[in-house]
Scaffold this active site. Structure first.
Site, PDB file in Angstrom:
ATOM      1  N   GLU A   1      -3.989  13.078  24.113  1.00 58.29           N
ATOM      2  CA  GLU A   1      -4.245  14.300  24.863  1.00 58.29           C
ATOM      3  C   GLU A   1      -5.552  14.866  24.305  1.00 58.29           C
ATOM      4  O   GLU A   1      -5.566  15.574  23.315  1.00 58.29           O
ATOM      5  CB  GLU A   1      -3.105  15.305  24.711  1.00 58.29           C
TER       6      GLU A   1
ATOM      7  N   ASP B   1      -0.612  14.694  20.509  1.00 58.82           N
ATOM      8  CA  ASP B   1      -0.934  16.037  20.980  1.00 58.82           C
ATOM      9  C   ASP B   1      -2.200  16.579  20.322  1.00 58.82           C
ATOM     10  O   ASP B   1      -2.470  16.324  19.149  1.00 58.82           O
ATOM     11  CB  ASP B   1       0.251  16.965  20.665  1.00 58.82           C
TER      12      ASP B   1
END
Length: 631
Positions: A367, A314
């Site tokens: 990401e 993330d």
């Protein structure tokens, strides 16, 4: 005072590795471990707290009294405190009471390496082991092939707390999910599930992205063995498991990692590098050896102990740039005057090197929303070493295009074709994630223009275009049946919508697209290679039509794709083709079974009329707002 026996699980080699940041199995030594010393059963504790002058274990076994069970500091300068407490068993609640040298400060902290945590809002760690007899041998033996970059990779993103609710709006347990979720994902023909963070977190509205228990599956849905049961069930049904993993930041909760031993132990001491203004959270100190070892050990822990098949990392962009979400004067350039966080870059390379060296059958997925180069290229070639990267530019441009009324789309054809100018610079995954259906953005269905029929036709077209575009795919739960409302983490998806034909049609379409993707090598064998894609015509902006070829390793596997982005049917539409063979329609998003108008082609005869630079061509009917695929 309670009885604490001097005992250590660390060798001198362990300590040398830890100090140098190269101990990647710290979870085997740190934390709490059920063990036996001189014939006596109990629990061994070890915790890193170099700024402490005293550390004791407090818990339900000593009425949470400080100093009753003091740990011993090691003599080697490692900053590790340890000791063995006889008689303690699994299920014991505990924390570390730490008295710091700094400002005489005292902290009471959960164990960073705890394997289980109390159910929030309670915050204690739990002594635990998670034995499980795995039954996924067939999956694990063949995982490297199924997980490879030249295989189908279609991901269903799930928030466990809101996929489906039990009675009285309660959570489904890991055990219940092992039946209901597994059966659903298999029926929908997704190859993988991606779980939004399952590591323990204190605050539900964070969706799990503010972690306090990095080694503990959240207790909201059951115990650690139950989570293993869920992973095992998915594997037994040939479904891979990806976890969202958050090495980018952590919350300031009193029991968490912040100011752990009274000092900036895990977070960077400079607020310009150690505090995230957007998320009001702390940023790891990627230049500190022991912190790097903690994070890499955590990544390997999930791959080892829980048989996880991939980590979606993330907020990588926030790690890579010193000026991320900061104004001028709020950040300091690196030693070369640039804005890259060199320690974070080095950490990510080391992370991916260790993951792929130890578990070559898994994937790491970044990401990452910027133009940082070579994110998904090998470390040996100068890249960050990820297996894949989210294609955020494609996602943004595509949704911007689709929200426009079709009459205006002819002026914005470049929004779609632009992705092919950079589609093969990285190994891209195409994501329609949870971030696209929250904070007033509306559901995917309600971002589509037009009346009800056109909304659903546009959504079918969107998914058809996505699955035939180069790259792998990710769809957030609910989108696969046309969820009409924004995602709300506090309630179940709107499963009642499946009583309506249009919603059932979307669900059937996504199932068939997954089947198409898995059945035709042209859609996956070269999904990251320019050799796997060829434009037929990207210039028919007047009709808002795109035509292209998806290519497999064998010419006989090639597919012809035609997309009509307007509600106007195109009869006798001529498309240039590279072969003289007849073409068979294998997918049509306008089929009546999906809720479409039913304009189909069957078999298309090829004529020797040159077109689009090819020696042959076909004339086909392009249904309104549709994707049609021929083989």
């Amino acid at each position: 005072m309670g009885h604490v026996l001097p005992h250590s699980e660390f060798t001198d080699f362990d300590i040398d590795l830890f100090k140098s940041g190269k101990h990647y199995r710290l979870y085997e030594k740190m934390g709490s471990h059920l063990t036996e010393v001189d014939g006596v059963k109990g629990v061994y504790f070890s915790v890193w707290a170099p700024s402490a002058k005293a550390v004791s274990v407090v818990g339900d076994f000593n009425y949470w009294l400080e100093g009753e069970h003091p740990l011993n500091v090691r003599w080697d300068g490692s900053g590790i405190w340890e000791g063995f407490i006889p008689g303690l068993k699994a299920g014991t609640l505990y924390k570390y009471k730490i008295h710091s040298h700094l400002y005489d400060r005292k902290t009471e902290k959960a164990d960073p390496f705890a394997r289980r945590s109390e159910h929030p809002p309670k915050t204690a760690s739990v002594v635990w082991e998670a034995p499980h007899k795995w039954k996924d041998g067939s999956w694990m033996q063949n995982r490297a092939k199924r997980n490879s970059l030249d295989q189908p990779y279609s991901v269903y993103e799930v928030h466990l707390g809101s996929w489906r609710k039990g009675k009285d709006n309660t959570f489904l347990s890991y055990k219940a999910l092992a039946k209901e979720l597994v059966a659903y994902v298999k029926e929908m023909k997704f190859t993988h599930v991606e779980f939004m963070p399952v590591m323990e977190y204190p605050y539900d509205p964070s969706w799990g992205y503010q972690l306090t228990g990095y080694f503990a599956p959240t207790s909201r849905f059951g115990n650690p063995e139950d989570f293993k049961l869920l992973v095992d069930a998915l594997h037994q049904n040939d479904i891979g498991v990806i976890l969202d993993w958050v090495p980018s930041h952590f919350p300031e909760d009193a029991h968490g990692l912040g100011l752990f031993d009274g000092s900036h132990l895990y977070e960077h001491p400079d607020r310009r590098k150690g505090y995230h203004p957007d998320w009001k959270s702390l940023i790891f100190n990627y230049g500190r050896n022991e912190v790097r070892a903690f994070l890499i050990s955590n990544a390997l822990f999930w791959l080892e102990d829980y048989h996880i098949d991939g980590l979606r990392v993330d907020a990588v962009a926030s790690m890579l740039y010193l000026d991320y979400s900061r104004e001028e004067g709020e950040w300091e350039p690196n030693i070369y005057g640039g804005n890259e966080n060199l320690d974070a870059v080095s950490f990510l390379k080391e992370l991916n090197s260790e993951v792929y060296q130890n578990y070559p059958g898994v994937q790491t997925i970044a990401e990452e929303s910027t133009s940082f180069s070579m994110v998904s290229r090998p470390v040996s070639a100068g890249g960050l070493g990820f297996g894949m990267k989210w294609m955020m530019g494609w996602m943004h441009d595509t949704l911007e295009y689709f929200k426009k009324e079709p009459v205006y789309r002819r002026h914005h054809q470049n929004d779609l074709t632009f992705s092919m100018t950079y589609a093969f610079t990285e190994n891209f995954m195409l994501p329609f994630s949870h971030d696209e259906v929250v904070y007033g953005k509306q559901s995917l269905l309600y971002r589509m223009p037009g009346d009800e029929w056109q909304r659903f036709a546009n959504l079918r077209l969107l998914f058809g275009y996505m699955f035939t575009h180069p790259g792998t795919n990710l769809v957030f739960m609910g989108a696969e049946f046309g969820q009409s409302s924004e995602w709300n983490f506090q309630q179940s998806l709107d499963w009642h919508l499946l009583q309506y034909d249009f919603h059932k049609g979307i669900q059937k379409l996504v199932t068939d697209l997954n089947g198409l993707y898995r059945s035709y090598p042209a859609l996956y064998e070269r999904q990251f290679s320019p050799e796997g894609f060829q434009w037929i015509d990207y210039g028919d902006a007047e009709n808002s039509v795109l035509t292209y070829i998806r290519k497999g390793k064998l010419p006989k596997d090639d597919l012809i794709v035609a997309c009509n982005f307007t509600p106007v049917p195109r009869e006798n539409y001529r498309i240039g083709v590279p072969k003289s063979r007849k073409l068979e329609e294998v997918f049509n998003s306008d089929a009546t079974v999906y809720g479409g108008s039913g304009i189909t082609n069957g078999t298309a005869k090829v004529s020797k009329s040159p077109w689009h630079g090819f020696e042959h061509s076909i004339e086909v009917s392009l249904p309104p707002l549709s994707v049609v695929v021929f083989r």
